[in-house]
Write a protein that holds these residues in place. Structure first.
Motif: not given
Length: 234
Positions: A71-90
Motif C-alpha cells: 500500500d504505497d499510500k500507507l507507506i507515505i502516510k506512515t513515514v516521519t521526519a526521522n525515517t531515513k530508510l524504507i525497506f521493501i522486499c519484492s
C-alpha cells in the motif's frame, strides 16, 4: 557484475550476503536512538534485526490483509521526519507478492530518504526489476543476491545497485576484505554460465505450477496467494 546488469561499476557494491548490505545501509544513514526505518510486514525479518542491533526504531506499514499487496499510500502516510530508510522486499518473503514499478516511483517522489528494494527472488519473477529506476531516482537502492536462483548461498555474496554517491558511502563503510577471493572467482564463473541458472529457474517455475495445482486439490487448503517467487504462501 556491472557489465552483466548493463550499468556502471560505480553503481555497484558487493556485500557478505545481502544481510551485510542491510546492516551497512542502516549504519550509514540512521542515527541511533534518533532515526527510524520503515518495513512492510510480514516481511524478511533481518530488516528489523539489524535496525534493533543498531538501536534504530522500526515503523511498519503492513501489507493489505488477505491479498498481501503493498500500500504505497500507507507507506507515505506512515513515514516521519526521522525515517531515513524504507525497506521493501519484492517479491516479498514470505508472501511472494511484489510492489509495482509505478508504486515505487510514487514513493520515491514523495519520500526524501532512501528506498531499499530487496530483490532476492527477482529471478523467479516476470515483473520488472527496480534496477531500471536507479538512474532516474537517485534515492532507490536495489539489493540482489547469488543465494537464491543462482544456488550459491554458501558463497555469501549480495549486491547493491544504486546511485554512485550512495554506493561510494557503502564502500567507505564496508570492511575492505568482506568478500573472499574464492567467492569472487566462483561468482565470476557463474556469471559466464547464466544460461544454466535460467534453465533451472524455468524448471522451478514449472514445478511451482504443478505443486500449486496439487495443493488446491486438498480440502484444507483455503487459499494460495499469487506468488512471484519460488515459493507459495498457503
Amino acid at each position: 557484475i556491472a557489465t552483466y546488469k548493463n550499468i556502471n561499476s560505480n553503481q555497484v557494491a558487493i556485500g557478505n550476503g545481502s544481510d551485510e548490505l542491510i546492516d551497512l545501509l542502516i549504519r550509514s544513514f540512521c542515527e541511533p536512538k534518533e532515526d527510524n526505518i520503515l518495513v512492510c510486514e510480514p516481511t524478511f525479518g533481518m530488516f528489523k534485526v539489524y535496525a534493533q542491533l543498531n538501536n534504530v526504531e522500526v515503523l511498519s506499514a503492513p501489507l493489505a490483509k488477505e491479498t498481501f499487496l503493498f500500500d504505497d499510500k500507507l507507506i507515505i502516510k506512515t513515514v516521519t521526519a526521522n525515517t531515513k530508510l524504507i525497506f521493501i522486499c519484492s517479491p516479498n518473503n514470505p508472501t511472494g507478492t511484489s510492489i509495482s514499478i509505478e508504486q515505487l516511483k510514487i514513493i520515491a517522489t514523495n519520500f526524501k530518504g532512501i528506498i531499499v528494494v530487496d530483490e532476492a527472488y527477482i529471478d523467479f519473477s516476470k515483473k520488472q526489476s527496480a534496477i531500471e529506476l536507479i538512474n532516474d531516482y537517485p534515492n532507490i537502492i536495489v539489493l540482489q543476491t547469488f543465494s537464491k536462483a543462482w544456488g550459491l548461498a554458501a558463497l555469501r555474496v549480495g549486491v547493491a545497485y544504486g546511485n554512485a554517491s550512495i554506493i561510494e558511502i557503502l564502500n567507505k563503510v564496508r570492511p575492505p576484505f568482506n568478500i573472499n577471493s574464492n567467492s569472487q572467482e566462483l561468482i565470476l564463473n557463474a556469471l559466464n554460465k547464466s544460461a544454466i541458472k535460467d534453465k533451472l529457474v524455468e524448471s522451478i517455475l514449472k514445478q511451482k505450477i504443478v505443486l500449486e495445482n496439487e495443493l488446491l486439490q486438498l480440502s484444507f487448503v483455503k487459499n494460495i496467494t499469487d506468488s512471484d517467487a519460488n515459493f507459495l504462501l498457503i
